[in-house]
Design a protein around this motif. Structure first.
Motif, PDB file in Angstrom:
ATOM      1  N   GLN A   1      -3.214 -13.145   9.600  1.00 13.27           N
ATOM      2  CA  GLN A   1      -1.770 -13.348   9.591  1.00 13.27           C
ATOM      3  C   GLN A   1      -1.316 -14.115  10.834  1.00 13.27           C
ATOM      4  OE1 GLN A   1      -0.698  -9.189   9.271  1.00 13.27           O
ATOM      5  NE2 GLN A   1      -0.082  -9.413   7.127  1.00 13.27           N
ATOM      6  N   THR A   2      -1.895 -13.749  11.967  1.00 12.66           N
ATOM      7  CA  THR A   2      -1.548 -14.417  13.221  1.00 12.66           C
ATOM      8  C   THR A   2      -1.998 -15.872  13.189  1.00 12.66           C
ATOM      9  OG1 THR A   2      -1.863 -12.308  14.366  1.00 12.66           O
ATOM     10  CG2 THR A   2      -1.742 -14.289  15.719  1.00 12.66           C
ATOM     11  N   PHE A   3      -3.198 -16.112  12.662  1.00 15.82           N
ATOM     12  CA  PHE A   3      -3.723 -17.476  12.546  1.00 15.82           C
ATOM     13  C   PHE A   3      -2.779 -18.343  11.712  1.00 15.82           C
ATOM     14  CE2 PHE A   3      -6.098 -20.584  10.013  1.00 15.82           C
ATOM     15  CZ  PHE A   3      -6.701 -21.339  11.010  1.00 15.82           C
ATOM     16  N   GLU A   4      -2.330 -17.801  10.579  1.00 18.64           N
ATOM     17  CA  GLU A   4      -1.435 -18.562   9.698  1.00 18.64           C
ATOM     18  C   GLU A   4      -0.105 -18.879  10.385  1.00 18.64           C
ATOM     19  OE1 GLU A   4      -1.326 -15.992   6.342  1.00 18.64           O
ATOM     20  OE2 GLU A   4      -3.217 -16.755   5.485  1.00 18.64           O
ATOM     21  N   GLU A   5       0.440 -17.907  11.117  1.00 19.34           N
ATOM     22  CA  GLU A   5       1.675 -18.142  11.861  1.00 19.34           C
ATOM     23  C   GLU A   5       1.466 -19.191  12.943  1.00 19.34           C
ATOM     24  OE1 GLU A   5       3.790 -14.870  13.481  1.00 19.34           O
ATOM     25  OE2 GLU A   5       3.640 -13.644  11.661  1.00 19.34           O
TER      26      GLU A   5
ATOM     27  N   ARG B   1     -16.885 -23.824  23.675  1.00 18.17           N
ATOM     28  CA  ARG B   1     -15.793 -24.619  23.104  1.00 18.17           C
ATOM     29  C   ARG B   1     -15.001 -23.791  22.095  1.00 18.17           C
ATOM     30  NH1 ARG B   1     -19.621 -28.698  23.921  1.00 18.17           N
ATOM     31  NH2 ARG B   1     -20.605 -28.400  21.890  1.00 18.17           N
ATOM     32  N   GLU B   2     -15.705 -22.936  21.349  1.00 21.02           N
ATOM     33  CA  GLU B   2     -15.014 -22.052  20.408  1.00 21.02           C
ATOM     34  C   GLU B   2     -14.094 -21.097  21.172  1.00 21.02           C
ATOM     35  OE1 GLU B   2     -17.128 -19.994  17.355  1.00 21.02           O
ATOM     36  OE2 GLU B   2     -18.442 -21.700  16.950  1.00 21.02           O
ATOM     37  N   ARG B   3     -14.585 -20.589  22.301  1.00 17.19           N
ATOM     38  CA  ARG B   3     -13.772 -19.694  23.119  1.00 17.19           C
ATOM     39  C   ARG B   3     -12.512 -20.416  23.591  1.00 17.19           C
ATOM     40  NH1 ARG B   3     -12.304 -18.728  28.131  1.00 17.19           N
ATOM     41  NH2 ARG B   3     -12.150 -16.582  28.927  1.00 17.19           N
ATOM     42  N   THR B   4     -12.673 -21.662  24.016  1.00 18.56           N
ATOM     43  CA  THR B   4     -11.531 -22.460  24.464  1.00 18.56           C
ATOM     44  C   THR B   4     -10.513 -22.638  23.349  1.00 18.56           C
ATOM     45  OG1 THR B   4     -12.913 -23.660  26.053  1.00 18.56           O
ATOM     46  CG2 THR B   4     -10.844 -24.703  25.411  1.00 18.56           C
ATOM     47  N   CYS B   5     -10.997 -22.809  22.119  1.00 18.47           N
ATOM     48  CA  CYS B   5     -10.101 -23.000  20.969  1.00 18.47           C
ATOM     49  C   CYS B   5      -9.414 -21.692  20.563  1.00 18.47           C
ATOM     50  CB  CYS B   5     -10.885 -23.571  19.788  1.00 18.47           C
ATOM     51  SG  CYS B   5     -11.465 -25.265  20.049  1.00 18.47           S
ATOM     52  N   LEU B   6     -10.065 -20.570  20.809  1.00 12.75           N
ATOM     53  CA  LEU B   6      -9.478 -19.269  20.482  1.00 12.75           C
ATOM     54  C   LEU B   6      -8.346 -18.890  21.445  1.00 12.75           C
ATOM     55  CD1 LEU B   6     -12.655 -17.188  19.602  1.00 12.75           C
ATOM     56  CD2 LEU B   6     -10.646 -17.420  18.137  1.00 12.75           C
ATOM     57  N   MET B   7      -8.420 -19.377  22.663  1.00  9.73           N
ATOM     58  CA  MET B   7      -7.459 -18.971  23.687  1.00  9.73           C
ATOM     59  C   MET B   7      -6.001 -19.268  23.310  1.00  9.73           C
ATOM     60  SD  MET B   7      -7.115 -17.322  26.433  1.00  9.73           S
ATOM     61  CE  MET B   7      -8.772 -17.237  27.136  1.00  9.73           C
ATOM     62  N   PRO B   8      -5.671 -20.471  22.774  1.00  9.47           N
ATOM     63  CA  PRO B   8      -4.270 -20.725  22.401  1.00  9.47           C
ATOM     64  C   PRO B   8      -3.760 -19.752  21.337  1.00  9.47           C
ATOM     65  CG  PRO B   8      -5.486 -22.782  22.492  1.00  9.47           C
ATOM     66  CD  PRO B   8      -6.492 -21.681  22.588  1.00  9.47           C
ATOM     67  N   LEU B   9      -4.637 -19.346  20.427  1.00  5.53           N
ATOM     68  CA  LEU B   9      -4.254 -18.390  19.390  1.00  5.53           C
ATOM     69  C   LEU B   9      -3.927 -17.034  20.008  1.00  5.53           C
ATOM     70  CD1 LEU B   9      -3.987 -17.305  16.508  1.00  5.53           C
ATOM     71  CD2 LEU B   9      -6.468 -17.053  16.449  1.00  5.53           C
ATOM     72  N   LEU B  10      -4.751 -16.576  20.948  1.00  2.59           N
ATOM     73  CA  LEU B  10      -4.518 -15.284  21.583  1.00  2.59           C
ATOM     74  C   LEU B  10      -3.259 -15.312  22.453  1.00  2.59           C
ATOM     75  CD1 LEU B  10      -8.138 -14.192  22.567  1.00  2.59           C
ATOM     76  CD2 LEU B  10      -6.843 -13.666  20.511  1.00  2.59           C
ATOM     77  N   LYS B  11      -3.009 -16.438  23.107  1.00  5.71           N
ATOM     78  CA  LYS B  11      -1.780 -16.562  23.902  1.00  5.71           C
ATOM     79  C   LYS B  11      -0.555 -16.521  22.995  1.00  5.71           C
ATOM     80  CE  LYS B  11      -3.678 -19.146  27.815  1.00  5.71           C
ATOM     81  NZ  LYS B  11      -3.654 -20.436  28.564  1.00  5.71           N
ATOM     82  N   PHE B  12      -0.675 -17.139  21.818  1.00  8.07           N
ATOM     83  CA  PHE B  12       0.405 -17.112  20.828  1.00  8.07           C
ATOM     84  C   PHE B  12       0.652 -15.674  20.383  1.00  8.07           C
ATOM     85  CE2 PHE B  12       1.559 -16.975  16.317  1.00  8.07           C
ATOM     86  CZ  PHE B  12       2.711 -17.758  16.301  1.00  8.07           C
TER      87      PHE B  12
ATOM     88  N   LYS C   1       0.023 -12.894  22.005  1.00 12.02           N
ATOM     89  CA  LYS C   1       0.645 -12.124  23.080  1.00 12.02           C
ATOM     90  C   LYS C   1       2.134 -12.444  23.181  1.00 12.02           C
ATOM     91  CE  LYS C   1       0.405 -11.070  27.998  1.00 12.02           C
ATOM     92  NZ  LYS C   1      -0.249 -11.357  29.299  1.00 12.02           N
ATOM     93  N   LYS C   2       2.455 -13.722  23.035  1.00 12.71           N
ATOM     94  CA  LYS C   2       3.859 -14.143  23.111  1.00 12.71           C
ATOM     95  C   LYS C   2       4.674 -13.532  21.987  1.00 12.71           C
ATOM     96  CE  LYS C   2       6.674 -18.316  23.578  1.00 12.71           C
ATOM     97  NZ  LYS C   2       6.670 -19.813  23.611  1.00 12.71           N
ATOM     98  N   ARG C   3       4.063 -13.374  20.816  1.00 13.22           N
ATOM     99  CA  ARG C   3       4.756 -12.784  19.669  1.00 13.22           C
ATOM    100  C   ARG C   3       4.772 -11.249  19.717  1.00 13.22           C
ATOM    101  NH1 ARG C   3       5.814 -16.111  15.120  1.00 13.22           N
ATOM    102  NH2 ARG C   3       6.347 -18.161  15.984  1.00 13.22           N
ATOM    103  N   GLY C   4       4.081 -10.670  20.666  1.00 11.68           N
ATOM    104  CA  GLY C   4       4.064  -9.213  20.780  1.00 11.68           C
ATOM    105  C   GLY C   4       2.982  -8.539  19.972  1.00 11.68           C
ATOM    106  N   TYR C   5       2.030  -9.316  19.437  1.00 11.34           N
ATOM    107  CA  TYR C   5       0.942  -8.732  18.644  1.00 11.34           C
ATOM    108  C   TYR C   5      -0.178  -8.229  19.548  1.00 11.34           C
ATOM    109  CZ  TYR C   5       3.357 -11.687  15.231  1.00 11.34           C
ATOM    110  OH  TYR C   5       4.311 -12.301  14.459  1.00 11.34           O
ATOM    111  N   LEU C   6      -0.173  -8.694  20.808  1.00 17.57           N
ATOM    112  CA  LEU C   6      -1.144  -8.283  21.814  1.00 17.57           C
ATOM    113  C   LEU C   6      -0.390  -7.916  23.082  1.00 17.57           C
ATOM    114  CD1 LEU C   6      -4.043 -10.942  21.758  1.00 17.57           C
ATOM    115  CD2 LEU C   6      -4.304  -8.502  21.369  1.00 17.57           C
ATOM    116  N   THR C   7      -0.849  -6.902  23.777  1.00 19.71           N
ATOM    117  CA  THR C   7      -0.235  -6.598  25.077  1.00 19.71           C
ATOM    118  C   THR C   7      -0.962  -7.368  26.177  1.00 19.71           C
ATOM    119  OG1 THR C   7      -1.659  -4.642  25.256  1.00 19.71           O
ATOM    120  CG2 THR C   7       0.581  -4.326  24.409  1.00 19.71           C
ATOM    121  N   GLU C   8      -2.283  -7.499  26.029  1.00 14.95           N
ATOM    122  CA  GLU C   8      -3.088  -8.257  26.975  1.00 14.95           C
ATOM    123  C   GLU C   8      -4.161  -9.029  26.222  1.00 14.95           C
ATOM    124  OE1 GLU C   8      -2.600  -8.701  30.121  1.00 14.95           O
ATOM    125  OE2 GLU C   8      -0.959  -7.243  30.330  1.00 14.95           O
ATOM    126  N   ILE C   9      -4.507 -10.197  26.717  1.00 20.43           N
ATOM    127  CA  ILE C   9      -5.573 -10.993  26.104  1.00 20.43           C
ATOM    128  C   ILE C   9      -6.915 -10.401  26.527  1.00 20.43           C
ATOM    129  CG2 ILE C   9      -6.686 -13.251  26.016  1.00 20.43           C
ATOM    130  CD1 ILE C   9      -3.953 -14.501  26.449  1.00 20.43           C
TER     131      ILE C   9
END
Length: 404
Positions: free
Chosen positions: A81-85, A153-164, A166-174
């Motif tokens: 769901q987060t990926f799609e958003e 490189r995959e880790r680098t690509c995952l980081m923007p998703l996790l930051k997104f 956290k910003k949306r409140g789905y994560l408290t910490e990365i």
């Protein structure tokens, strides 16, 4: 809503059961609030039986209570769901901060991580989950085992998703998702003798197909490979190259071609090695005959006969390498089309080109100069610097072209 259709299970407003109006056979919905958490959770209990709904809601409340106490959130969604958003958000954003494309980043996350983490709640992600993921990736791949560099490189690509998230409140910490350490190794390229053999044999390779249906494919591929080796362009950048992106500029009383490209690191101008415009002009002359008129300025340079951009030259590259009897693997590293870009970089550095100017020319970065990295617009000084000590490209002074 009638009173009997709304039930305060605990009497404190933390668990509310209700039924939606207007439905023939409505099921109980649960709205749950948890101490020290913002917002509330709304779910269906999937039952019309009040007692069953009470039990379901009470159990869910307890789970959410301990999740929040452990650092989770009520509003957390699944990875999918987060990926799609996130993808929708990127589509509205348009490009990276550097002006590049998000396509490769999205594709890397979608290829493996999406399937692996799909239904897992973002708030449940822990460092151990990523440790397990990297181990899983080592034995799960489509073509060949991923290198440590690929995983980083995959880790680098995952980081923007996790930051997104956290910003949306789905994560408290990365969570810490440290990937295996990549081994530093030189890029696969060609020796001077191999390069001479490659571009010399390419002529015979094309000529061999003169009476075959593959002549055009080989001819276009030959120019494509020569341009890559004389510009350092990325595959994605040259694929999107249009006739309107090309121009000529004067350097020390001679003309050199310059291309406006847009890649993952943003838009920039790239200067061709002296004489390398000949490869582009060959294609233009061929296209004039094919279209029997003016070549559309917005059409792709490297294209099929119908004008659509050629997506891949991989098979042509392997065919030429076999024909030229140059091994695909050298010193344990496989040569690919990107080896032409690496060859270009190697020759420029051997010619004592400024690493900073070369980084700007190629749309990449030199770690120690990263803070000085910026978008480049070619001027005569830059073009002269990145063009010195050029590998032989050929020449053509004909000026009857739209990019002159």
């Amino acid at each position: 809503m009638d009173k009997e259709e709304r039930v305060d299970v605990r009497g404190d407003g933390r668990i509310i059961l209700y039924k939606r109006e207007g439905l023939k056979k409505p099921k109980w919905q649960a709205r749950i609030r948890v101490p020290n958490a913002t917002g509330y959770k709304v779910v269906t209990t999937k039952t019309a039986d009040l007692n069953e709904a009470r039990v379901f809601a009470a159990n869910l409340y307890e789970k959410l209570y301990f999740d929040v106490k452990a650092g989770g959130t009520l509003s957390s969604k699944t990875f999918k769901q987060t990926f799609e958003e996130w993808v929708k958000s990127l589509n509205t954003q348009g490009h990276t901060r550097q002006g590049g494309s998000w396509d490769d980043t999205i594709a890397r996350v979608k290829s493996y991580a999406l399937g692996y983490f799909g239904q897992k709640r973002m708030s449940d992600l822990k460092p151990i989950d990523f440790s397990d993921y990297w181990l899983w990736r080592k034995t799960n791949y489509s073509k060949k085992p991923p290198s440590n560099g690929t995983l980083k490189r995959e880790r680098t690509c995952l980081m923007p998703l996790l930051k997104f998230a956290k910003k949306r409140g789905y994560l408290t910490e990365i969570p810490d998702m440290e990937a295996p350490q990549a081994k530093t190794q030189r890029r696969s390229t060609f020796t001077d003798d191999e390069w001479k053999t490659l571009y010399t044999k390419a002529r015979a390779w094309v000529k061999e197909a003169e009476k075959l249906a593959t002549w055009r494919d080989r001819f276009i591929a030959q120019q494509y490979f020569l341009v890559l080796a004389n510009t350092g362009l990325r595959v994605g950048e040259i694929r999107n190259l249009r006739w309107s992106d090309l121009r000529m500029m004067t350097i020390d009383d001679s003309k050199q071609m310059v291309a406006w490209v847009k890649g993952k690191t943003g838009a920039r101008e790239v200067v061709f090695q002296p004489g390398a415009d000949a490869f582009i002009r060959r294609i233009y002359d061929m296209r004039l005959k094919e279209v029997e008129g003016e070549v559309p300025k917005d059409s792709a340079v490297f294209c099929h006969i119908d004008g659509s951009a050629i997506q891949s030259f991989k098979k042509s590259f392997q065919s030429l390498m076999t024909y030229a009897e140059i091994p695909i693997v050298r010193n344990g590293m496989a040569r690919t089309i990107y080896s032409l870009r690496h060859f270009y970089a190697t020759k420029r550095l051997e010619s004592e080109t400024s690493p900073f100017l070369l980084a700007k020319q190629m749309g990449t970065s030199v770690e120690m100069l990263e803070k000085f990295y910026g978008q480049t617009s070619v001027n005569a000084t830059t073009a002269k610097s990145v063009s010195k000590g050029n590998q032989k490209a050929g020449s053509n002074n004909n000026s009857d072209y739209p990019f002159d």
